[in-house]
Design a protein around this motif. Structure first.
Motif, mmCIF file in Angstrom:
data_model
loop_
_atom_site.group_PDB
_atom_site.id
_atom_site.type_symbol
_atom_site.label_atom_id
_atom_site.label_comp_id
_atom_site.label_asym_id
_atom_site.label_seq_id
_atom_site.Cartn_x
_atom_site.Cartn_y
_atom_site.Cartn_z
ATOM 1 N N LYS A 67 -6.404 10.230 0.151
ATOM 2 C CA LYS A 67 -7.264 9.242 -0.507
ATOM 3 C C LYS A 67 -7.444 8.037 0.415
ATOM 4 C CE LYS A 67 -7.685 6.283 -4.606
ATOM 5 N NZ LYS A 67 -7.054 5.832 -5.874
ATOM 6 N N THR A 68 -8.704 7.693 0.682
ATOM 7 C CA THR A 68 -9.026 6.580 1.572
ATOM 8 C C THR A 68 -9.510 5.386 0.772
ATOM 9 O OG1 THR A 68 -9.663 8.122 3.322
ATOM 10 C CG2 THR A 68 -10.472 5.872 3.521
ATOM 11 N N GLY A 69 -9.091 4.179 1.193
ATOM 12 C CA GLY A 69 -9.542 2.974 0.503
ATOM 13 C C GLY A 69 -8.733 1.770 0.924
ATOM 14 N N PRO A 70 -8.922 0.620 0.247
ATOM 15 C CA PRO A 70 -8.141 -0.584 0.556
ATOM 16 C C PRO A 70 -6.648 -0.328 0.368
ATOM 17 C CG PRO A 70 -10.011 -1.102 -0.854
ATOM 18 C CD PRO A 70 -9.911 0.383 -0.820
ATOM 19 N N GLY A 71 -5.862 -0.868 1.278
ATOM 20 C CA GLY A 71 -4.431 -0.558 1.285
ATOM 21 C C GLY A 71 -3.659 -0.968 0.053
ATOM 22 N N LEU A 72 -4.162 -1.963 -0.687
ATOM 23 C CA LEU A 72 -3.451 -2.409 -1.886
ATOM 24 C C LEU A 72 -3.843 -1.622 -3.132
ATOM 25 C CD1 LEU A 72 -3.525 -6.287 -1.360
ATOM 26 C CD2 LEU A 72 -1.585 -4.740 -1.064
ATOM 27 N N GLU A 73 -4.791 -0.701 -2.988
ATOM 28 C CA GLU A 73 -5.227 0.092 -4.135
ATOM 29 C C GLU A 73 -4.228 1.200 -4.425
ATOM 30 O OE1 GLU A 73 -8.922 3.065 -4.827
ATOM 31 O OE2 GLU A 73 -9.459 1.000 -4.316
ATOM 32 N N TYR A 107 -13.643 1.721 8.157
ATOM 33 C CA TYR A 107 -13.078 3.018 7.793
ATOM 34 C C TYR A 107 -13.573 4.133 8.705
ATOM 35 C CZ TYR A 107 -11.549 0.796 3.466
ATOM 36 O OH TYR A 107 -10.938 -0.026 2.551
ATOM 37 N N TYR A 108 -12.671 5.115 8.937
ATOM 38 C CA TYR A 108 -13.072 6.366 9.570
ATOM 39 C C TYR A 108 -12.314 7.482 8.853
ATOM 40 C CZ TYR A 108 -14.913 9.563 12.977
ATOM 41 O OH TYR A 108 -15.626 10.584 13.566
ATOM 42 N N PRO A 109 -12.996 8.579 8.517
ATOM 43 C CA PRO A 109 -12.353 9.611 7.695
ATOM 44 C C PRO A 109 -11.339 10.442 8.467
ATOM 45 C CG PRO A 109 -14.524 10.336 8.359
ATOM 46 C CD PRO A 109 -14.397 8.915 8.827
ATOM 47 N N PRO A 110 -10.357 11.024 7.798
ATOM 48 C CA PRO A 110 -9.444 11.972 8.448
ATOM 49 C C PRO A 110 -10.255 13.113 9.053
ATOM 50 C CG PRO A 110 -8.684 11.430 6.232
ATOM 51 C CD PRO A 110 -10.057 10.871 6.361
ATOM 52 N N THR A 111 -9.998 13.411 10.318
ATOM 53 C CA THR A 111 -10.844 14.357 11.063
ATOM 54 C C THR A 111 -9.981 15.361 11.815
ATOM 55 O OG1 THR A 111 -12.601 12.712 11.316
ATOM 56 C CG2 THR A 111 -12.566 14.525 12.912
ATOM 57 N N GLY A 169 -5.910 3.644 4.955
ATOM 58 C CA GLY A 169 -6.708 2.432 4.908
ATOM 59 C C GLY A 169 -7.703 2.391 6.054
ATOM 60 N N PRO A 170 -8.347 1.252 6.255
ATOM 61 C CA PRO A 170 -9.296 1.103 7.362
ATOM 62 C C PRO A 170 -8.581 0.951 8.690
ATOM 63 C CG PRO A 170 -9.009 -0.982 6.239
ATOM 64 C CD PRO A 170 -8.229 0.022 5.443
ATOM 65 N N LEU A 171 -9.319 1.128 9.779
ATOM 66 C CA LEU A 171 -8.809 0.761 11.093
ATOM 67 C C LEU A 171 -8.833 -0.759 11.222
ATOM 68 C CD1 LEU A 171 -10.454 3.542 13.273
ATOM 69 C CD2 LEU A 171 -8.199 3.506 12.228
ATOM 70 N N PRO A 199 -9.403 -6.037 7.247
ATOM 71 C CA PRO A 199 -10.183 -4.881 7.696
ATOM 72 C C PRO A 199 -10.830 -4.079 6.565
ATOM 73 C CG PRO A 199 -8.039 -4.957 8.784
ATOM 74 C CD PRO A 199 -7.996 -5.941 7.653
ATOM 75 N N ALA A 200 -10.296 -4.199 5.355
ATOM 76 C CA ALA A 200 -10.856 -3.447 4.227
ATOM 77 C C ALA A 200 -12.187 -4.026 3.772
ATOM 78 C CB ALA A 200 -9.874 -3.429 3.063
ATOM 79 N N LEU A 201 -12.392 -5.326 4.019
ATOM 80 C CA LEU A 201 -13.621 -5.991 3.580
ATOM 81 C C LEU A 201 -14.456 -6.505 4.737
ATOM 82 C CD1 LEU A 201 -12.122 -8.133 0.665
ATOM 83 C CD2 LEU A 201 -13.392 -5.984 0.463
ATOM 84 N N ALA A 202 -13.878 -6.513 5.936
ATOM 85 C CA ALA A 202 -14.522 -7.101 7.116
ATOM 86 C C ALA A 202 -14.856 -8.568 6.871
ATOM 87 C CB ALA A 202 -15.783 -6.320 7.496
#
Length: 491
Positions: free
Chosen positions: A326-332, A376-380, A338-340, A41-44
């Motif tokens: 902080k949003t991004g790939p889960g392994l970072e 991805y969708y931001p914290p809202t 992470g992404p949905l 999901p991080a790269l589709a």
């Protein structure tokens, strides 16, 4: 190790994960050769393919489980317990490997994935201990004419259907008690996240579980495959975790052969904050209850009801905390969101937010889809949300927190209970009497009182209303996989 190196290492380990069907202790391709793409999901982008079971494969898996049933049911409880203990130890040793798999196919952060693996492994340890405690009863009949002997026997062949949001824990929460009770199983994992289930199958193979006791069938043809198994008279149990909509369909299918059902379905969890709550604890608990697994959890706080006098402060502080994630790939390194799991999930969340804003809600933070690869969708955080907004009546399954104010305790309880769901509720107050009083009035199977997490392998997990039937975890979870047999006897 940086994110790129971690990702490369995780992908290299994918080569060691079997990608076939696991039936009767053997790995094989689907009968028609079909495969499923597993997408990061991080790269589709696809990272692997696995076999996609057919109805014919499903019949073979049920046959394997049925053939193994008598021998496994007759296995001494201590031996079953030792194998479950071995599974716990093996999974714990490989926690990082399982966590990396979960990140790659599910998208959650490595921290969340590690927590899931630890939680998942605990079901093996807990039910290793419960396997030797399947207790029956003996009593004298009230008439005095005979004894009433009640035995607990394994229900039989079980079909286990698990979701994508906790690909390890939802599998072990079912497999653990089923095996402890003496049942054999066919696991049908979600087609978005089959790799973790296949890694579990490999683990069972390694520890020497007898062939046929656990069978694993990934499939894109979920409806046909599960329906075929439920129509097989040798299948006596369905345990399903997933949406209420799919649960209704499966209950209808199970009715054809009167299959015993345990259903862990959707949620719409209210999070109540009273004016006397410790605000630091309430915000921290809200962040945990909302953002665990990025909000993709049936236990996620879905609706935030806050007493009017502190609603503005709570909303501002929650928005500040969520915006800082902080949003991004889960392994970072350092990533907290992470992404949905897929594009449909992201688009559904985006649509819910758009609809809520359209009817008058205010965006405090987030609220817009991000560009670029990945889902991805931001914290809202949304404030001033109208009562009829769809975001208050649907399971969000994403990082969105709608806030509504209330004036009285009765109003808070009424708003919290105004849903067809009843899985879990959260209450924050420093008044213990109020906390317990409100907890009793809330129509849900679980309540987190001044806690943002309720799940525990030793506790009964489940809901009321359309959130499900039965319980998982605890001693109750073991009993779900047994039948009571009454013997009237004189001596």
């Amino acid at each position: 190790m940086n994110a790129h190196a971690k990702g490369s290492a995780a992908r290299s380990r994918l080569e060691k994960v079997p990608t076939g069907l696991f039936i009767n202790g053997h790995w094989r391709e689907a009968s028609d050769g079909a495969r499923i793409d597993v997408v990061d999901p991080a790269l589709a982008e696809p990272v692997a393919t696995v076999a996609s079971a057919t109805v014919e494969d499903a019949h073979d898996a049920v046959h394997a489980a049925a053939t193994a049933l008598d021998g496994w049911a007759a296995t001494p409880p201590r031996e079953r317990a030792e194998l479950l203990r071995a599974a716990f130890e093996a999974m714990t040793r490989r926690a990082d490997e399982f966590a990396e798999l979960i990140v790659l196919e599910n998208g959650k952060t490595f921290t969340d994935a590690k927590a899931e693996v630890a939680y998942a492994a605990e079901f093996f340890r807990w039910y290793a201990e419960e396997a030797v405690r399947t207790l029956g009863t003996v009593q004298t009949a009230p008439s005095g004419t005979n004894k009433i002997v009640v035995l607990r026997q394994p229900v039989g062949v079980c079909v286990l259907v698990t979701p994508w949001n906790f690909p390890a824990a939802m599998a072990t929460r079912k497999i653990g008690p089923a095996l402890a009770a003496g049942c054999t199983v066919v696991l049908k994992p979600a087609s978005d996240t089959p790799l973790t289930a296949l890694a579990l199958a490999a683990l069972f193979e390694e520890i020497g579980l007898p062939p046929g006791v656990v069978n694993v069938l990934p499939s894109r043809r979920s409806g046909a495959v599960v329906s075929a198994m439920l129509d097989d008279p040798r299948v006596r149990k369905l345990s399903f975790t997933g949406s209420t909509e799919v649960g209704r369909v499966l209950l209808a299918s199970a009715s054809r052969t009167v299959v015993n059902c345990s259903m862990e379905l959707g949620g719409n969890a209210p999070f109540l904050v009273f004016a006397d709550a410790d605000m630091d604890e309430a915000v921290s608990g809200a962040l945990t209850a909302k953002m665990r697994n990025g909000g993709e959890a049936c236990t996620a706080a879905n609706r935030f009801y806050v007493e009017a006098s502190v609603a503005a402060e709570f909303t501002e502080r929650l928005a500040e905390a969520m915006a800082a994630l902080k949003t991004g790939p889960g392994l970072e390194e350092g990533v907290q969101l992470g992404p949905l799991v897929n594009a449909d999930s992201r688009d559904k969340v985006a649509q819910l937010v758009e609809d809520t804003v359209r009817v008058g809600a205010k965006v405090v933070t987030g609220g817009r889809k991000t560009d670029g690869p990945g889902f991805y969708y931001p914290p809202t955080v949304l404030a001033e949300v109208p009562d009829d907004a769809s975001v208050l009546h649907e399971e969000i399954f994403g990082p969105v927190a709608p806030v509504v104010s209330f004036s009285t305790e009765d109003e808070a309880v009424r708003l919290a209970n105004a849903t067809e769901y009843g899985l879990v509720s959260y209450v924050y107050t420093t008044d213990l009497a109020r906390g317990l009083r409100v907890s009793e009035r809330l129509d849900s199977g679980m309540v987190g009182l001044n806690r943002g997490v309720v799940s525990d392998p030793a506790a009964p997990f489940g809901g009321t209303k359309q959130s499900g039937i039965g319980r998982e975890g605890g001693h109750e979870g073991l009993l779900e996989f047994t039948e009571s047999k009454y013997i009237a006897v004189s001596w």
